[in-house]
Design a protein around this motif. Structure first.
Motif, PDB file in Angstrom:
ATOM      1  N   GLN A  24       2.420   9.454  -6.111  1.00  0.00           N
ATOM      2  CA  GLN A  24       2.907  10.818  -5.889  1.00  0.00           C
ATOM      3  C   GLN A  24       3.999  11.157  -6.893  1.00  0.00           C
ATOM      4  OE1 GLN A  24       4.145  10.793  -1.779  1.00  0.00           O
ATOM      5  NE2 GLN A  24       2.058  10.834  -0.990  1.00  0.00           N
ATOM      6  N   SER A  27       0.835  -1.213   0.000  1.00  0.00           N
ATOM      7  CA  SER A  27       0.000   0.000   0.000  1.00  0.00           C
ATOM      8  C   SER A  27       0.863   1.254   0.000  1.00  0.00           C
ATOM      9  CB  SER A  27      -0.922  -0.001   1.223  1.00  0.00           C
ATOM     10  OG  SER A  27      -1.824  -1.087   1.173  1.00  0.00           O
ATOM     11  N   ASP A  28       1.924   1.258   0.810  1.00  0.00           N
ATOM     12  CA  ASP A  28       2.817   2.420   0.872  1.00  0.00           C
ATOM     13  C   ASP A  28       3.549   2.610  -0.452  1.00  0.00           C
ATOM     14  OD1 ASP A  28       2.040   2.773   3.470  1.00  0.00           O
ATOM     15  OD2 ASP A  28       3.842   1.879   4.353  1.00  0.00           O
ATOM     16  N   GLU A  82       1.135   4.213  -2.926  1.00  0.00           N
ATOM     17  CA  GLU A  82       0.891   5.623  -2.601  1.00  0.00           C
ATOM     18  C   GLU A  82       2.075   6.488  -3.029  1.00  0.00           C
ATOM     19  OE1 GLU A  82       0.051   8.489   1.313  1.00  0.00           O
ATOM     20  OE2 GLU A  82       0.101   6.302   1.520  1.00  0.00           O
TER      21      GLU A  82
END
Length: 476
Positions: A299, A291-292, A295
């Motif tokens: 970005q 998940s990180d 994300e």
């Protein structure tokens, strides 16, 4: 006449604001070129800023992921059923899935500690000469060394001179020798004692034998060994650990060669108590890591899209920036591990990382959960520590992309150098343009000064003639 004086006097004859006229003419002459250079400088500044932003983004992303992987939280970890007896940790590169072992700590490794009889103070001389420190194995009974067998190592000589003949000086001399023992001075109401401690393990027992200076005897009072007056407070012993029922000895309480991939840190001995060593998969940590990753990827992807926008992007024509974008888009389909079982996932796409139409990533939590349950080892392998491209984990693949993207010959590093040079060229052109404006201003000012002087002379002549005519008319 100086230019400043000319400028102050301009217009006196003609009535024209020559300074303003010259300024307007010069501005008009160089307006297009000035605007062009200003625009070029602004564009290059945006390009330099964009390159710096993307370089920082990709290197930070790769560095953070590498640190996470190296931290060990994404790898299967060993477990101990009783941390009060033995703690466990994974060794580098260990594969611990399915780990199962039993450990019984029967004895901790200890170090020999020998303490002398009390003396009145720490400064008064004990004697001079030298000590010989010898390592080996010892027999101890009731605090006294009753037997000693020297080891294969060479004895170590420690000189004791007038400057270090007290207890404190002797302790300093022993420590300065770096011989593998540590000396301290212990003081209480009974006096001061020299205490010497060795390393753990039965082969690290030691004797300390004095060779006295006949003119200053006394060192033998500190002898350690059979017949010596020092007290053996702790005996040098090996650790005894039974692994799956087999008793084994080791010289320290930190052991990395009994269970493959696991370091055992012995905390306490407990004969008859079996500690179960197992492992736990990092399911929650891997799920969070995915998940990180998504994300952070989004970005960075957003920043790249902004910089490479075909209409407004400062780096829309930069091959390195568009190349970085292309490499990142291929990342979800890049094989990240090798040797996986049939059907096991090897790419991010196969564990539920989806690529959306706009280039962003998203996580199908159901697929990810299913893969973590069915193939925990395979998913873990994708996040294993590695360098380079395919087969070395996601951190290795991203590190390879980062290295290529920042390359000073073909990547954003080269772009940064190219834009910096272009900015320097523009600055040079602006300086040349400024010099040309100054030259033209000086030339036009001089031309109009001469014109103004002639006009002034004409006006003076006109005024004189007018005066004469008026005088003639008056006299007639």
């Amino acid at each position: 006449m100086a230019i400043s004086s000319i400028t102050n006097a301009l217009g006196a004859g003609s009535g024209v604001d020559v300074a303003a006229l010259v300024g307007s003419l010069v501005d008009a002459q160089f307006a297009n070129k000035t605007a062009q250079l200003t625009n070029q400088s602004a564009t290059i500044t945006k390009q330099i800023s964009g390159v710096s932003s993307l370089k920082s983004g990709i290197t930070s992303f790769a560095s953070a992921l590498t640190s996470l992987v190296k931290g060990g939280s994404l790898a299967t970890a060993p477990t101990s059923s009783n941390a009060g007896i033995v703690n466990v940790s994974a060794l580098s590169g260990a594969k611990l899935a399915g780990l199962s072992a039993s450990v019984e700590v029967r004895q901790l490794a200890t170090a020999q500690v020998a303490t002398s009889t009390p003396r009145p103070d720490t400064i008064a001389a004990v004697g001079r000469g030298s000590f010989t420190l010898t390592f080996g194995t010892a027999e101890v009974a009731n605090g006294a060394m009753t037997g000693f067998t020297a080891g294969a190592g060479e004895p170590i000589s420690i000189p004791i001179t007038a400057g270090n003949s007290g207890l404190s000086g002797i302790a300093r001399a022993i420590n300065a020798a770096g011989a593998g023992v540590t000396a301290t001075v212990l003081t209480d109401s009974a006096g001061s004692r020299l205490s010497i401690k060795g390393a753990t393990g039965e082969a690290k027992a030691f004797t300390l034998t004095a060779t006295e200076d006949p003119e200053a005897p006394g060192l033998s009072a500190l002898n350690i060994g059979p017949g010596g007056t020092t007290t053996i407070g702790t005996v040098a012993k090996d650790a005894i650990v039974a692994v799956d029922g087999t008793a084994l000895k080791r010289p320290t309480n930190s052991i990395g060669d009994l269970i493959t991939g696991v370091k055992l840190d012995l905390v306490s001995a407990s004969v008859g108590t079996t500690v179960t060593i197992g492992s736990t998969a990092p399911t929650a940590s891997l799920s969070q890591a995915v998940s990180d990753f998504v994300e952070t990827f989004n970005q960075l992807n957003s920043a790249i899209k902004e910089q490479t926008d075909p209409v407004t992007g400062a780096l829309r024509s930069d091959a390195a920036a568009t190349g970085l974008q292309r490499q990142l888009r291929q990342l979800t389909l890049t094989p990240l591990s090798t040797g996986a079982a049939t059907g096991a996932p090897t790419t991010l796409a196969e564990i539920g990382v989806r690529t959306n139409r706009d280039g962003t990533l998203s996580v199908d939590s159901n697929v990810l959960s299913s893969m973590l349950n069915k193939y925990p080892t395979a998913v873990e392998a994708m996040f294993a520590d590695g360098k380079g491209a395919s087969g070395n984990g996601i951190s290795g693949a991203l590190a390879a992309i980062s290295e290529a993207a920042t390359n000073v010959k073909t990547g954003l590093g080269a772009s940064a150098m190219r834009y910096s040079k272009a900015q320097g060229d523009v600055a040079s052109d602006q300086s040349d343009l400024s010099d040309a404006e100054a030259v033209m201003t000086k030339r036009l000012t001089a031309q109009y000064a001469a014109m103004d002087a002639r006009v002034a002379a004409y006006k003076s002549t006109q005024a004189f003639l007018k005066q004469q005519v008026e005088a003639w008319n008056s006299s007639s």
